[in-house]
Design a protein around this motif. Structure first.
Motif, PDB file in Angstrom:
ATOM      1  N   VAL A   6      -9.819  -0.580  15.744  1.00 52.42           N
ATOM      2  CA  VAL A   6      -9.215  -0.864  14.447  1.00 52.42           C
ATOM      3  C   VAL A   6      -8.329   0.210  14.051  1.00 52.42           C
ATOM      4  CG1 VAL A   6      -9.643  -1.723  12.088  1.00 52.42           C
ATOM      5  CG2 VAL A   6     -11.441  -2.457  13.875  1.00 52.42           C
ATOM      6  N   ALA A   7      -7.146  -0.361  13.895  1.00 52.12           N
ATOM      7  CA  ALA A   7      -6.246   0.983  13.716  1.00 52.12           C
ATOM      8  C   ALA A   7      -5.586   0.789  12.385  1.00 52.12           C
ATOM      9  CB  ALA A   7      -5.224   1.100  14.929  1.00 52.12           C
ATOM     10  N   GLY A   8      -5.807   1.653  11.336  1.00 50.28           N
ATOM     11  CA  GLY A   8      -5.071   1.837  10.378  1.00 50.28           C
ATOM     12  C   GLY A   8      -3.911   2.407  10.382  1.00 50.28           C
ATOM     13  N   ILE A   9      -2.914   1.839  10.048  1.00 47.50           N
ATOM     14  CA  ILE A   9      -1.366   2.514  10.057  1.00 47.50           C
ATOM     15  C   ILE A   9      -0.866   2.284   8.630  1.00 47.50           C
ATOM     16  CG2 ILE A   9      -0.954   1.810  12.569  1.00 47.50           C
ATOM     17  CD1 ILE A   9       0.228  -0.500  12.113  1.00 47.50           C
ATOM     18  N   GLY A  10       0.361   3.371   8.583  1.00 47.68           N
ATOM     19  CA  GLY A  10       1.232   3.356   7.386  1.00 47.68           C
ATOM     20  C   GLY A  10       1.359   4.512   6.739  1.00 47.68           C
ATOM     21  N   ASN A  11       1.981   4.888   5.949  1.00 50.82           N
ATOM     22  CA  ASN A  11       2.277   6.237   5.408  1.00 50.82           C
ATOM     23  C   ASN A  11       1.881   6.362   3.924  1.00 50.82           C
ATOM     24  OD1 ASN A  11       3.752   8.368   4.446  1.00 50.82           O
ATOM     25  ND2 ASN A  11       5.525   8.148   5.315  1.00 50.82           N
ATOM     26  N   VAL A  12       1.003   7.251   3.710  1.00 49.39           N
ATOM     27  CA  VAL A  12       0.176   7.494   2.651  1.00 49.39           C
ATOM     28  C   VAL A  12       1.120   8.239   1.424  1.00 49.39           C
ATOM     29  CG1 VAL A  12      -2.094   7.787   3.817  1.00 49.39           C
ATOM     30  CG2 VAL A  12      -0.477   9.838   3.198  1.00 49.39           C
ATOM     31  N   PHE A  13       2.313   8.640   1.792  1.00 41.20           N
ATOM     32  CA  PHE A  13       3.272   8.888   0.918  1.00 41.20           C
ATOM     33  C   PHE A  13       4.273   7.939   0.380  1.00 41.20           C
ATOM     34  CE2 PHE A  13       2.435  12.687   3.353  1.00 41.20           C
ATOM     35  CZ  PHE A  13       1.519  13.550   2.654  1.00 41.20           C
ATOM     36  N   LEU A  14       3.936   6.762   0.729  1.00 40.68           N
ATOM     37  CA  LEU A  14       4.950   5.507   0.591  1.00 40.68           C
ATOM     38  C   LEU A  14       3.909   4.506  -0.102  1.00 40.68           C
ATOM     39  CD1 LEU A  14       7.462   5.102   3.332  1.00 40.68           C
ATOM     40  CD2 LEU A  14       7.776   6.537   1.314  1.00 40.68           C
ATOM     41  N   GLY A  15       3.194   5.128  -1.168  1.00 41.98           N
ATOM     42  CA  GLY A  15       2.271   3.922  -2.191  1.00 41.98           C
ATOM     43  C   GLY A  15       1.721   3.068  -1.534  1.00 41.98           C
ATOM     44  N   ASP A  16       1.928   1.755  -1.348  1.00 43.42           N
ATOM     45  CA  ASP A  16       1.137   0.670  -0.837  1.00 43.42           C
ATOM     46  C   ASP A  16       1.218   0.748   0.675  1.00 43.42           C
ATOM     47  OD1 ASP A  16       0.032   0.025  -3.273  1.00 43.42           O
ATOM     48  OD2 ASP A  16       1.498  -1.491  -3.443  1.00 43.42           O
ATOM     49  N   ASP A  17       2.150   1.378   1.398  1.00 42.49           N
ATOM     50  CA  ASP A  17       1.980   1.602   2.648  1.00 42.49           C
ATOM     51  C   ASP A  17       1.024   2.345   3.426  1.00 42.49           C
ATOM     52  OD1 ASP A  17       3.842   0.826   5.080  1.00 42.49           O
ATOM     53  OD2 ASP A  17       4.002   3.173   5.319  1.00 42.49           O
ATOM     54  N   GLY A  18       0.049   2.989   2.499  1.00 42.05           N
ATOM     55  CA  GLY A  18      -1.081   3.677   2.769  1.00 42.05           C
ATOM     56  C   GLY A  18      -2.101   2.688   3.056  1.00 42.05           C
ATOM     57  N   PHE A  19      -2.134   1.496   2.468  1.00 42.48           N
ATOM     58  CA  PHE A  19      -3.299   0.309   2.623  1.00 42.48           C
ATOM     59  C   PHE A  19      -3.913   0.365   3.940  1.00 42.48           C
ATOM     60  CE2 PHE A  19      -4.520  -3.818   4.413  1.00 42.48           C
ATOM     61  CZ  PHE A  19      -5.335  -4.096   3.542  1.00 42.48           C
ATOM     62  N   GLY A  20      -3.365   0.556   5.151  1.00 44.24           N
ATOM     63  CA  GLY A  20      -4.149   0.552   6.293  1.00 44.24           C
ATOM     64  C   GLY A  20      -4.890   1.675   6.596  1.00 44.24           C
ATOM     65  N   VAL A  21      -4.113   3.055   6.159  1.00 40.02           N
ATOM     66  CA  VAL A  21      -5.138   4.253   6.263  1.00 40.02           C
ATOM     67  C   VAL A  21      -6.266   4.422   5.287  1.00 40.02           C
ATOM     68  CG1 VAL A  21      -5.037   6.470   5.846  1.00 40.02           C
ATOM     69  CG2 VAL A  21      -2.888   5.563   7.101  1.00 40.02           C
ATOM     70  N   GLU A  22      -6.044   3.534   4.067  1.00 48.34           N
ATOM     71  CA  GLU A  22      -7.268   3.779   3.357  1.00 48.34           C
ATOM     72  C   GLU A  22      -8.365   2.691   3.728  1.00 48.34           C
ATOM     73  OE1 GLU A  22     -10.052   4.507  -0.212  1.00 48.34           O
ATOM     74  OE2 GLU A  22      -8.238   5.491   0.941  1.00 48.34           O
ATOM     75  N   THR A  23      -7.801   1.648   4.160  1.00 54.44           N
ATOM     76  CA  THR A  23      -8.916   0.653   4.625  1.00 54.44           C
ATOM     77  C   THR A  23      -9.834   1.310   5.990  1.00 54.44           C
ATOM     78  OG1 THR A  23      -7.472  -1.140   3.720  1.00 54.44           O
ATOM     79  CG2 THR A  23      -9.111  -1.800   5.487  1.00 54.44           C
ATOM     80  N   ALA A  24      -8.902   2.008   6.796  1.00 57.37           N
ATOM     81  CA  ALA A  24      -9.521   2.457   7.922  1.00 57.37           C
ATOM     82  C   ALA A  24     -10.653   3.549   7.592  1.00 57.37           C
ATOM     83  CB  ALA A  24      -8.425   3.018   9.043  1.00 57.37           C
ATOM     84  N   ARG A  25     -10.331   4.308   6.419  1.00 57.82           N
ATOM     85  CA  ARG A  25     -11.105   5.316   5.846  1.00 57.82           C
ATOM     86  C   ARG A  25     -12.172   4.848   5.418  1.00 57.82           C
ATOM     87  NH1 ARG A  25     -12.947   7.449   1.394  1.00 57.82           N
ATOM     88  NH2 ARG A  25     -11.782   6.217   0.026  1.00 57.82           N
ATOM     89  N   ARG A  26     -12.303   3.806   4.722  1.00 57.43           N
ATOM     90  CA  ARG A  26     -13.557   2.983   4.019  1.00 57.43           C
ATOM     91  C   ARG A  26     -14.376   2.260   5.446  1.00 57.43           C
ATOM     92  NH1 ARG A  26     -11.834   0.821  -1.761  1.00 57.43           N
ATOM     93  NH2 ARG A  26     -10.511   2.270  -2.336  1.00 57.43           N
ATOM     94  N   LEU A  27     -13.610   1.768   6.504  1.00 55.17           N
ATOM     95  CA  LEU A  27     -14.441   1.145   7.197  1.00 55.17           C
ATOM     96  C   LEU A  27     -15.394   2.235   8.129  1.00 55.17           C
ATOM     97  CD1 LEU A  27     -12.035  -1.460   9.152  1.00 55.17           C
ATOM     98  CD2 LEU A  27     -14.164  -1.860   8.368  1.00 55.17           C
ATOM     99  N   THR A  28     -14.719   3.596   8.091  1.00 52.79           N
ATOM    100  CA  THR A  28     -15.524   4.793   8.958  1.00 52.79           C
ATOM    101  C   THR A  28     -16.959   4.724   8.226  1.00 52.79           C
ATOM    102  OG1 THR A  28     -14.453   6.419   7.766  1.00 52.79           O
ATOM    103  CG2 THR A  28     -13.365   5.801   9.619  1.00 52.79           C
ATOM    104  N   GLY A  29     -17.021   4.559   7.044  1.00 52.62           N
ATOM    105  CA  GLY A  29     -18.416   4.719   6.382  1.00 52.62           C
ATOM    106  C   GLY A  29     -19.330   3.598   6.425  1.00 52.62           C
ATOM    107  N   ARG A  30     -18.931   2.450   7.357  1.00 53.14           N
ATOM    108  CA  ARG A  30     -19.762   1.343   7.421  1.00 53.14           C
ATOM    109  C   ARG A  30     -20.365   1.147   8.732  1.00 53.14           C
ATOM    110  NH1 ARG A  30     -18.675  -1.895   2.552  1.00 53.14           N
ATOM    111  NH2 ARG A  30     -19.356  -3.670   4.119  1.00 53.14           N
ATOM    112  N   PRO A  31     -21.613   0.295   8.733  1.00 53.80           N
ATOM    113  CA  PRO A  31     -22.216   0.459  10.148  1.00 53.80           C
ATOM    114  C   PRO A  31     -21.338  -0.717  10.886  1.00 53.80           C
ATOM    115  CG  PRO A  31     -23.412  -0.756   8.303  1.00 53.80           C
ATOM    116  CD  PRO A  31     -22.341  -0.225   7.758  1.00 53.80           C
ATOM    117  N   LEU A  32     -20.840  -0.170  11.916  1.00 56.61           N
ATOM    118  CA  LEU A  32     -20.190  -1.269  13.015  1.00 56.61           C
ATOM    119  C   LEU A  32     -20.858  -1.115  14.298  1.00 56.61           C
ATOM    120  CD1 LEU A  32     -16.569  -0.112  11.822  1.00 56.61           C
ATOM    121  CD2 LEU A  32     -17.651  -2.003  11.323  1.00 56.61           C
TER     122      LEU A  32
END
Length: 184
Positions: A6-32
């Motif tokens: 699962v790859a979160g992609i995007g640029n966190v310096f471009l507002g909503d383009d950081g969606f993938g990165v933030e979603t990946a960050r939250r997934l890392t704290g979940r049991p998978l």
């Protein structure tokens, strides 16, 4: 053994383009499941192509995806190759590594190394409100992140239960259902 990235992609310096990165960050704290890896790729598309050479059965790309719906709308897209009229391998631009570009680069790398691209590629996208210079997600995209985490977990369960490819005719219905479900 089957492997999923699962790859979160995007640029966190471009507002909503950081969606993938933030979603990946939250997934890392979940049991998978143990066969699932989550990576914050950000804007490192070339890195993603090389990482995929390690051999993954399924790739889930998580990114801001503009399709004309209300901001915060989630999409599930079964990737079945470059868009019409792409004209072969796109030029490499580290700041514009679209899924088409990354996967075309991967195909080139696989041809040179006898590697194998993922059997299945899914894109979990979110309609952005703004991709202008800004740090942080807009309210509708921020609200979509927990729903995206749940959607990805559901996709991972479904993929584990059924490793057969999705029928492209069913895919249009799935995209509509995902969009409707996310609008609620």
């Amino acid at each position: 053994m089957k492997r999923t990235l699962v790859a979160g992609i995007g640029n966190v310096f471009l507002g909503d383009d950081g969606f993938g990165v933030e979603t990946a960050r939250r997934l890392t704290g979940r049991p998978l499941p143990s066969h699932v890896e989550v990576a914050d790729i950000g804007v490192r598309g070339v890195h993603l192509a090389y990482q995929l050479l390690d051999g993954y059965d399924t790739l889930v790309l998580v990114d801001a995806t503009t399709r004309g719906e209300a901001p915060g709308t989630l999409y599930t897209i079964e990737y079945d190759g470059p868009g019409a009229g792409s004209g072969g391998v796109p030029a490499i631009d580290g700041h514009r590594m679209t899924p088409d570009t990354v996967l075309a680069l991967l195909d080139t790398l696989c041809a040179g190394t006898d590697g194998r691209p993922p059997r299945r590629v899914l894109i979990v996208g979110c309609e952005p409100a703004s991709i202008e210079e800004a740090i942080g997600l807009s309210a509708p995209v921020e609200a979509a992140v927990p729903r995206a985490v749940e959607l990805i977990e559901e996709l991972l369960r479904d993929d584990a239960a059924d490793s057969d490819a999705v029928d492209p005719e069913d895919n249009a219905e799935n995209n509509t259902l995902s969009s409707l479900r996310s609008a609620q």
